[in-house]
Design an enzyme around this catalytic site. Sequence first.
Site, PDB file in Angstrom:
ATOM      1  CG  ASP A 271      -1.048 -59.919  -6.243  1.00 15.67           C
ATOM      2  OD1 ASP A 271       0.176 -60.338  -6.016  1.00 15.67           O
ATOM      3  OD2 ASP A 271      -1.802 -60.568  -7.051  1.00 15.67           O
ATOM      4  CG  MET A 272      -1.241 -51.774  -5.262  1.00 16.61           C
ATOM      5  SD  MET A 272      -1.708 -51.564  -3.490  1.00 16.61           S
ATOM      6  CE  MET A 272      -0.111 -51.191  -2.767  1.00 16.61           C
TER       7      MET A 272
ATOM      8  CD  GLN B 155      -1.115 -50.767  -8.476  1.00 17.05           C
ATOM      9  OE1 GLN B 155      -1.220 -49.611  -7.879  1.00 17.05           O
ATOM     10  NE2 GLN B 155      -2.024 -51.886  -8.931  1.00 17.05           N
TER      11      GLN B 155
ATOM     12  NE  ARG C 278       4.858 -59.323  -7.244  1.00 13.00           N
ATOM     13  CZ  ARG C 278       3.760 -59.794  -6.964  1.00 13.00           C
ATOM     14  NH1 ARG C 278       2.471 -59.136  -7.180  1.00 13.00           N
ATOM     15  NH2 ARG C 278       3.587 -60.688  -5.981  1.00 13.00           N
TER      16      ARG C 278
ATOM     17  N   GLY D 119       1.686 -51.371 -13.402  1.00 17.09           N
ATOM     18  CA  GLY D 119       0.376 -51.049 -12.892  1.00 17.09           C
ATOM     19  C   GLY D 119      -0.864 -51.444 -14.025  1.00 17.09           C
TER      20      GLY D 119
ATOM     21  CG  HIS E 151       6.543 -59.047 -19.066  1.00 21.45           C
ATOM     22  ND1 HIS E 151       5.572 -58.764 -18.688  1.00 21.45           N
ATOM     23  CD2 HIS E 151       6.518 -60.213 -18.667  1.00 21.45           C
ATOM     24  CE1 HIS E 151       4.953 -59.314 -17.753  1.00 21.45           C
ATOM     25  NE2 HIS E 151       5.687 -60.672 -17.794  1.00 21.45           N
TER      26      HIS E 151
ATOM     27  NE  ARG F   1      -5.837 -57.297 -13.513  1.00 16.59           N
ATOM     28  CZ  ARG F   1      -6.767 -58.096 -12.522  1.00 16.59           C
ATOM     29  NH1 ARG F   1      -7.996 -57.486 -12.410  1.00 16.59           N
ATOM     30  NH2 ARG F   1      -6.463 -58.925 -11.736  1.00 16.59           N
ATOM     31  NE  ARG F   2      -1.339 -59.820 -17.086  1.00 17.53           N
ATOM     32  CZ  ARG F   2      -2.091 -59.657 -15.770  1.00 17.53           C
ATOM     33  NH1 ARG F   2      -2.622 -60.393 -15.075  1.00 17.53           N
ATOM     34  NH2 ARG F   2      -1.742 -58.356 -15.310  1.00 17.53           N
TER      35      ARG F   2
END
Length: 309
Positions: free
Chosen positions: A132-133, A161, A182, A186, A230, A291-292
Amino acid sequence: MSIMRNVLLAGSQNAWLRDHAVRYPFVRRSVSRFMPGEKLEDALRATAEQQRQGISTILTHLGENLTKMEEAEEVTRHYLGAFDLIAAQKLDAQISVKLTQLGLDLDKEKSFENLMTLIRKAESTGNFLWIDMEYSHYVDVTLEQFRRAREKTDKVGIAIQAYLRRTPKDMEALMPLAPAIRLVKGAYAEKEDVAFPKKSDVDEAFYQIATKFLAHESIQRGALLHIATHDPILIGRLREYITKQQVAGSAYEFAMLYGIQTGLQQRLVAEKQRVRVLVSYGEFWFPWYMRRLAERPANVWFVLKNLAG
Ligand code: FDA
């Protein structure tokens, strides 16, 4: 950046809120929309269900910025076991880790050793590891550890990102490795001189980076792009590009998060596109969940509705 997004991203870093909010049943109820459960078994069950629907999985055990090296060793052991279970249950699931979960803040070399231990396990079980970043101050060291690992094996990929102003340059430097990337927009709060504050600029940067990647000769040498968004408009634009340029199906996959745009996930599968969905699990879900919420402040109403339910 909207005020709500700023507030939510600031909240993701708040220890008091983290310790208290997670105890409320309505918060726990609302988080269940984005994760099938806190245990690895819950995530493996969701993986099997996704597989039945033609969707591949990436698993991630939530946690970041650990304070003791023993915790990083524990995370590493946990993932070693997860690779074994994935192989034993013949599941189509890769794993994604954060370097701060492997001890990056405490001991850079030790975190690299943990990373290599997991990549070796991915190799020996016929699997793959993603990195992950995280916040922008981790980008240099994350790229450095990815590069060192990638020179030894191709069983590792990295999140990049699109909102970072530096990213086109980083991508140029990575391309000779024929990397697995991926591409995401960000998710962290960043200063304007570091990341584009306007969504339209981030979307355009994503499109430009993705198309440049897919047109690169390193695709012939096995480079892979995860189009991790998405955003239906962006996905539509990229699919048009892919069709027009006759990009090989092996060069890309769509990647999304569990519980988000599930209709779009299924439509892509029905149209013979490769889709991989990231399933998170674990008890340390608070900053990740904030964050979501920040990505789509309308989600906050969903949390509040759970107050009643
Ligand atoms: P955008 O935010 O523009 O949303 C487009 C549409 O998608 C919205 O209109 C809405 O319909 C839907 N949507 C998006 N987010 C939603 C949400 N939370 N709830 C409900 N609906 C939502 N980031 C990072 O910094 N480092 C990383 O390593 C990763 N890893 C990662 C892996 C994968 C597989 C994905 C899909 C994403 C990440 N991210 C990430 C997160 C990423 O940076 C970004 O914050 C989110 O994907 C949201 O941005 P979108 O690209 O979806 O677009």
